[in-house]
Design an enzyme around this catalytic site. Structure first.
Site, PDB file in Angstrom:
ATOM      1  CD  GLU A 285      -1.184  -6.577   4.686  1.00 17.02           C
ATOM      2  OE1 GLU A 285      -1.646  -5.079   5.076  1.00 17.02           O
ATOM      3  OE2 GLU A 285      -0.823  -6.820   3.542  1.00 17.02           O
TER       4      GLU A 285
ATOM      5  CB  CYS B 290      -0.910  -0.260   1.196  1.00 20.55           C
ATOM      6  SG  CYS B 290      -2.469   1.069   0.992  1.00 20.55           S
TER       7      CYS B 290
ATOM      8  CG  HIS C 246      -3.763  -4.057   2.837  1.00 13.56           C
ATOM      9  ND1 HIS C 246      -2.786  -3.320   3.649  1.00 13.56           N
ATOM     10  CD2 HIS C 246      -4.444  -2.898   2.271  1.00 13.56           C
ATOM     11  CE1 HIS C 246      -2.774  -2.074   3.452  1.00 13.56           C
ATOM     12  NE2 HIS C 246      -3.751  -1.611   2.781  1.00 13.56           N
TER      13      HIS C 246
END
Length: 239
Positions: free
Chosen positions: A185, A103, A183
């Site tokens: 993650e 990001c 994202h």
């Protein structure tokens, strides 16, 4: 066969790797990246810019991860440490270390690689599909987004993903530098942290979901975690 032997038999690097990450706000940590590192018994260290501006020597880490945050790469007047961070990222790339930007991290990478970073025509917040180049994933995958800015593709970089709302969603520069606008993650905990800190941004729009819709999208995180681990395994081999 113990866990290390099992990983080694599958071609993974079982040598202890030192991973340093740059964290910009308390609520955007490593999340599933930390899960991957712990599975492989790698060492984690951090520069948390909201607490300290101390950076490691280049020889003291093997891989760099640059996380997200609500600030922009151009907000140096409000966050003067951005200048030092950009220099450090550039040095890490030039030294040949594997680098992953997530990001804001992907935007910082694009900036130090000479590309323009600017507001996207749409804010993109929520679980929306991206179309992947086969290098990262086969076909389309729904991933978690939370960004307002975007970037031009750095000269020499390869686009690896795009979406209807944002052309440049992921890229590779050389063999060991990757930028992800989204994202992969995301975990339930990281999602709640972002909603708590930045929920004021969730004004319903074409590419912005409500907090409830974002929570309802968490089942997609299992698939994004798989793609994340595959990418990290690739970067690990350069150490």
């Amino acid at each position: 066969m113990n866990a290390a032997e099992d990983l080694a038999s599958k071609g993974f690097n079982t040598t202890n790797m030192r991973i340093h990450h740059l964290q910009h706000v308390p609520f955007e940590g490593l999340a599933a990246i930390e899960d991957w590192a712990k599975q492989r018994s790698h060492t984690l260290t951090a520069t948390r810019w909201y607490e300290t501006d101390v950076l490691p020597r280049l020889e003291d880490f093997d891989m760099l991860v640059v996380m997200g945050g609500p600030m922009g790469i151009y907000d140096e007047a409000d966050y003067p440490w951005l200048r030092d961070e950009k220099k450090f990222i550039r040095q890490s790339i030039d030294s040949g270390k594997p680098v992953l930007g997530v990001c804001l991290g992907s935007q910082l990478l694009a900036d130090v690689l000479g590309a323009k970073v600017y507001p996207n025509r749409h804010k993109e917040i929520g679980w929306f599909p991206v179309q992947f180049h086969p290098e990262l994933n086969n076909g389309e995958l729904v991933v978690c987004h939370w960004h307002g800015d975007t970037f031009d593709l750095p000269e020499g970089a390869v686009r690896l993903a795009e979406s209807a709302a944002c052309k440049n969603q992921a890229y590779r520069y050389g063999d060991r530098v990757y930028g992800l606008q989204f994202h992969l993650e995301t975990t339930p905990g990281s999602m709640e942290g972002m909603i708590a800190a930045c929920g004021h941004e969730l004004a319903k729009a074409e590419w912005v979901q409500t907090a409830e819709e974002m929570r309802n999208g968490l089942p997609y995180a299992e698939a994004t975690r798989t793609v994340l681990f595959r990418l990290l395994d690739r970067l690990e081999k350069f150490v």
